[in-house]
Enzyme design. Structure first.
Site, PDB file in Angstrom:
ATOM      1  N   ALA A   1       0.639  -1.132   0.114  1.00  0.00           N
ATOM      2  CA  ALA A   1      -0.219  -0.169   0.093  1.00  0.00           C
ATOM      3  C   ALA A   1       0.977   1.560   0.350  1.00  0.00           C
ATOM      4  O   ALA A   1       0.816   2.559   0.681  1.00  0.00           O
ATOM      5  CB  ALA A   1      -0.567  -0.126   0.791  1.00  0.00           C
TER       6      ALA A   1
ATOM      7  N   GLU B   1      -0.834  -5.132   3.035  1.00  0.00           N
ATOM      8  CA  GLU B   1       0.459  -4.870   3.083  1.00  0.00           C
ATOM      9  C   GLU B   1       0.852  -4.895   3.941  1.00  0.00           C
ATOM     10  O   GLU B   1       0.145  -5.780   5.489  1.00  0.00           O
ATOM     11  CB  GLU B   1       0.040  -2.786   3.778  1.00  0.00           C
ATOM     12  CG  GLU B   1       0.929  -1.525   4.339  1.00  0.00           C
ATOM     13  CD  GLU B   1       2.432  -2.041   3.276  1.00  0.00           C
ATOM     14  OE1 GLU B   1       1.863  -1.809   2.314  1.00  0.00           O
ATOM     15  OE2 GLU B   1       3.039  -1.979   4.076  1.00  0.00           O
TER      16      GLU B   1
ATOM     17  N   HIS C   1      -7.878  35.510  -3.996  1.00  0.00           N
ATOM     18  CA  HIS C   1      -8.882  35.425  -3.315  1.00  0.00           C
ATOM     19  C   HIS C   1     -10.420  34.904  -4.855  1.00  0.00           C
ATOM     20  O   HIS C   1     -10.378  36.117  -5.597  1.00  0.00           O
ATOM     21  CB  HIS C   1      -9.377  36.007  -2.377  1.00  0.00           C
ATOM     22  CG  HIS C   1     -10.656  35.836  -2.051  1.00  0.00           C
ATOM     23  ND1 HIS C   1     -11.339  35.020  -1.485  1.00  0.00           N
ATOM     24  CD2 HIS C   1     -12.322  36.485  -2.101  1.00  0.00           C
ATOM     25  CE1 HIS C   1     -12.659  34.289  -1.179  1.00  0.00           C
ATOM     26  NE2 HIS C   1     -13.230  35.883  -1.901  1.00  0.00           N
TER      27      HIS C   1
HETATM   28  P1  NAI Z   1       6.906   1.985  -1.946  1.00  0.00           P
HETATM   29  O1  NAI Z   1       7.574   1.916  -1.000  1.00  0.00           O
HETATM   30  O2  NAI Z   1       6.050   3.383  -1.843  1.00  0.00           O
HETATM   31  O3  NAI Z   1       5.597   1.225  -1.087  1.00  0.00           O
HETATM   32  C1  NAI Z   1       5.835  -0.068  -1.059  1.00  0.00           C
HETATM   33  C2  NAI Z   1       5.097  -1.078   0.343  1.00  0.00           C
HETATM   34  O4  NAI Z   1       4.859  -2.199  -0.331  1.00  0.00           O
HETATM   35  C3  NAI Z   1       4.823  -0.125   1.336  1.00  0.00           C
HETATM   36  O5  NAI Z   1       4.081   0.110   2.526  1.00  0.00           O
HETATM   37  C4  NAI Z   1       5.746  -1.182   2.046  1.00  0.00           C
HETATM   38  O6  NAI Z   1       5.761  -1.547   3.728  1.00  0.00           O
HETATM   39  C5  NAI Z   1       4.905  -2.653   1.243  1.00  0.00           C
HETATM   40  N1  NAI Z   1       5.504  -3.897   1.606  1.00  0.00           N
HETATM   41  C6  NAI Z   1       7.094  -4.281   1.324  1.00  0.00           C
HETATM   42  N2  NAI Z   1       7.293  -5.275   1.035  1.00  0.00           N
HETATM   43  C7  NAI Z   1       6.329  -5.781   1.248  1.00  0.00           C
HETATM   44  C8  NAI Z   1       5.070  -7.474   1.613  1.00  0.00           C
HETATM   45  N3  NAI Z   1       6.019  -8.058   1.398  1.00  0.00           N
HETATM   46  N4  NAI Z   1       4.203  -7.842   1.743  1.00  0.00           N
HETATM   47  C9  NAI Z   1       3.435  -6.324   1.504  1.00  0.00           C
HETATM   48  N5  NAI Z   1       4.237  -5.069   1.446  1.00  0.00           N
HETATM   49  C10 NAI Z   1       4.801  -5.218   1.595  1.00  0.00           C
HETATM   50  O7  NAI Z   1       6.839   1.691  -3.242  1.00  0.00           O
HETATM   51  P2  NAI Z   1       6.122   1.381  -4.424  1.00  0.00           P
HETATM   52  O8  NAI Z   1       4.729   1.418  -4.531  1.00  0.00           O
HETATM   53  O9  NAI Z   1       6.801   0.635  -5.322  1.00  0.00           O
HETATM   54  O10 NAI Z   1       6.988   2.454  -5.213  1.00  0.00           O
HETATM   55  C11 NAI Z   1       7.898   2.229  -5.874  1.00  0.00           C
HETATM   56  C12 NAI Z   1       8.687   3.970  -5.705  1.00  0.00           C
HETATM   57  O11 NAI Z   1       8.694   4.789  -6.939  1.00  0.00           O
HETATM   58  C13 NAI Z   1       8.037   4.729  -4.388  1.00  0.00           C
HETATM   59  O12 NAI Z   1       8.688   4.507  -2.871  1.00  0.00           O
HETATM   60  C14 NAI Z   1       8.342   6.244  -5.430  1.00  0.00           C
HETATM   61  O13 NAI Z   1       9.194   6.678  -5.089  1.00  0.00           O
HETATM   62  C15 NAI Z   1       8.098   6.573  -6.673  1.00  0.00           C
HETATM   63  N6  NAI Z   1       6.915   6.307  -7.173  1.00  0.00           N
HETATM   64  C16 NAI Z   1       6.261   7.614  -6.665  1.00  0.00           C
HETATM   65  C17 NAI Z   1       5.520   8.360  -7.162  1.00  0.00           C
HETATM   66  C18 NAI Z   1       4.584   9.371  -6.919  1.00  0.00           C
HETATM   67  O14 NAI Z   1       6.184  10.425  -6.705  1.00  0.00           O
HETATM   68  N7  NAI Z   1       3.742   9.919  -6.800  1.00  0.00           N
HETATM   69  C19 NAI Z   1       4.304   7.845  -7.640  1.00  0.00           C
HETATM   70  C20 NAI Z   1       4.634   5.865  -8.093  1.00  0.00           C
HETATM   71  C21 NAI Z   1       5.878   5.991  -7.828  1.00  0.00           C
END
Ligand code: NAI
Ligand code: FAD
Length: 475
Positions: free
Chosen positions: A191, A213, A454
């Site tokens: 999540a 998550e 505003h």
């Molecule tokens: P994330 O680091 O945001 O979230 C990964 C989630 O997966 C965490 O909540 C973590 O606790 C959970 N997790 C880890 N291992 C797990 C497991 N075995 N089982 C269940 N949950 C688990 O990483 P995400 O969503 O993959 O995105 C990667 C990166 O890409 C982000 O950290 C960000 O740097 C970048 N990104 C940025 C965006 C933006 O700026 N709007 C949009 C999408 C990605």
């Protein structure tokens, strides 16, 4: 004979292509090597961000939000719509066209700035007075040499053991952005930012989305007040089923879909999904750059080791973007690209990692910069809070966007703004004011004394700054 350049950049994502353009602007001869191939098998510039990240995800978020507005939100304006349908193929074609336009735009910028685009995989093969880089591409191997090297090879999705991604049934971001139809039951592991953004896209279009998550807390990186509000909105109001503290067990693809076994506070269970998205973070892409051939230092997490100015342990070799420490965000990589190019030109340059904005493009959006309240508590910093909801803001009411708030955290002694947290529509745009204020070391009083248009959503930032000193006018 090997082609020679002043600067060779490996990787043409947002970090690498910006570094290449800036270096060329500064008068250097520049080549940028990239091995990205798009779904048509053509080499494409722009890396993860433009091809399978920031840009396509925001296109789908907009399409799906428009659909949800038409089907659920327009009635309040007196607009009745019947028979609204989503043509997923058309939505995807629009997204693909945006990606093609932007990646093509970088080709144009490379031509304009005389950056040579070398198509293929690059790795450092020798260090000395100058560096040698081998490029393995479609037309065979070539060697180039460079006085300065910038490594910007980005990141790739983290894989879960026993969960094989095929990007058809079990997907990472690449597959999850390309569904040709709405899955009836979508499972998401993680999540985090991708899970929430892409989970929202497919939920809005009709999928029943369950997010599993691992952590017991939701959006742990956000300010607690924002995570609480987001939890309420995303689960209770929008219907995302988010299960915290989930330990993933066996994942079994079969003809009907994919079965996920997991354990959480409620015991062991399994759910069948039509598709599964795995979004559990990303890992730096440092293998394959030839680190061992030239003695480039990589840290335990696989990140290329750099100092505050993105200098590696090798003279004239820099690394930027997702492949180095700091948040994995496109704008952080771009800023590092500019900084490094300017350092090569003996200019000054600096990226302040403490003031990098984060945005999660859900609806409402979440955006923040600086410290959270829980971080300030942990650091023992005395602070004051100004938190103001959008509920009474005239523009928010007019736009039917009254959900959320702005929270300003200021130092109790100096009044300097230490963090700003927003959950609201257009938070991605509103956060820019907070970033500017923090970079200029503004106090909350400075923000409070600035004139805000505003009616506008930015008035809530103004009120929140006033609220730090308990003198908000409209709450
Ligand atoms: P994330 O680091 O945001 O979230 C990964 C989630 O997966 C965490 O909540 C973590 O606790 C959970 N997790 C880890 N291992 C797990 C497991 N075995 N089982 C269940 N949950 C688990 O990483 P995400 O969503 O993959 O995105 C990667 C990166 O890409 C982000 O950290 C960000 O740097 C970048 N990104 C940025 C965006 C933006 O700026 N709007 C949009 C999408 C990605
Ligand atoms: P990348 O964009 O990963 O580019 C690296 C490039 O180097 C790639 O083209 C790769 O093929 C190439 N390469 C790698 N190794 C070699 C080699 N040896 N030789 C030649 N080429 C090589 N960030 C935001 O700020 N805002 C967002 O809204 C946002 N949304 C996202 C949504 C999704 C679904 C995902 C997955 C990510 C998102 N991100 C977002 C994160 C953002 O995409 C990354 O932070 C950004 O792309 C990193 O830029 P980079 O240049 O360091 O690396």
């Amino acid at each position: 004979m090997a082609q020679s350049f002043d600067v060779v950049v490996i990787g043409a994502g947002p970090a690498g292509y910006v570094a290449a353009i800036r270096a060329a602007q500064l008068g250097f001869s520049v080549a940028c090597i990239d091995n990205w191939k798009n779904a048509k098998g053509e080499y494409a510039l722009g890396g993860t961000c433009l091809n399978v990240g920031c840009i396509p995800s925001k296109a789908l978020l907009c399409s799906s939000e428009n659909f949800e507005r038409v089907t659920h939100r327009f009635a309040t304006h007196g607009i009745s719509v019947s028979g609204a349908r989503m043509d997923v193929k058309k939505m995807q074609a629009r997204k693909d066209a945006i990606v093609a336009q932007l990646t093509g735009g970088i080709q144009m910028l490379f031509r304009k700035n005389k950056v040579a685009w070398l198509k293929g995989r690059g790795h450092l093969s020798a260090a000395g007075e100058r560096y040698r880089i081998e490029v393995a591409g479609a037309s065979g191997k070539e060697t180039v040499d460079a006085a300065n090297v910038i490594i910007a090879t980005g990141s790739t999705p983290r894989e879960l053991p026993g969960v094989p991604v095929d990007n058809i049934l079990i997907c990472d971001n690449v597959g999850a952005l390309a569904f040709r139809e709405v899955p009836r039951r979508l499972g998401v592991v993680g999540a985090g930012v991708i899970g929430l953004e892409l989970g929202s896209v497919w939920r809005r279009l009709g999928a029943k989305v369950t997010i599993l998550e691992a952590l017991p807390t939701f959006l742990a990186a956000c300010d607690d007040a924002v995570s609480k509000e987001a939890w309420k909105l995303f689960t209770k109001e929008q219907g995302l089923a988010i299960r915290l503290g989930a330990k993933i067990g066996k994942v079994t693809p079969d003809k009907k879909g994919v079965k996920v076994e997991f354990a959480d506070g409620e015991g062991e269970r399994s759910i069948e999904f039509d598709k599964l998205v795995v979004s559990v973070g990303r890992v730096p892409n440092s293998a394959g750059v030839g680190a061992e051939s030239v003695g480039l230092k990589i840290d335990e997490g696989g990140f290329i080791d750099v100092d505050a100015h993105c200098k590696t342990n090798l003279p004239n070799v820099y690394a930027i973007g997702d492949v180095v420490r700091g948040p994995m965000l496109a704008h952080k990589g771009m800023d590092e690209g500019v900084m490094v190019a300017e350092h090569i030109a003996s200019q000054a340059g600096h990226v302040n990692l403490d003031v990098i904005p984060w945005v999660i493009y859900t609806a409402p959006e979440i955006a923040w910069v600086g410290k959270t309240e829980q971080q300030l508590k942990a650091d023992g910093t005395a602070y004051r809070i100004g938190q103001v909801p959008y509920l009474a803001n005239g523009r928010a009411l007019g736009q039917d966007e009254t959900t959320g708030f702005v929270k300003v955290l200021a130092d109790a002694k100096t009044d300097r703004v230490l963090g700003v947290h927003i959950i609201s529509s257009h938070a991605s745009e509103l956060i820019a004011e907070a970033v500017m204020a923090m970079e200029f070391r503004a106090s909350s009083e400075d923000v409070a004394r600035i004139c805000h248009a505003h009616p506008s959503l930015s008035e809530v930032m103004h009120e929140a700054a006033l609220a730090v000193d308990k003198r908000a006018l409209h709450i």
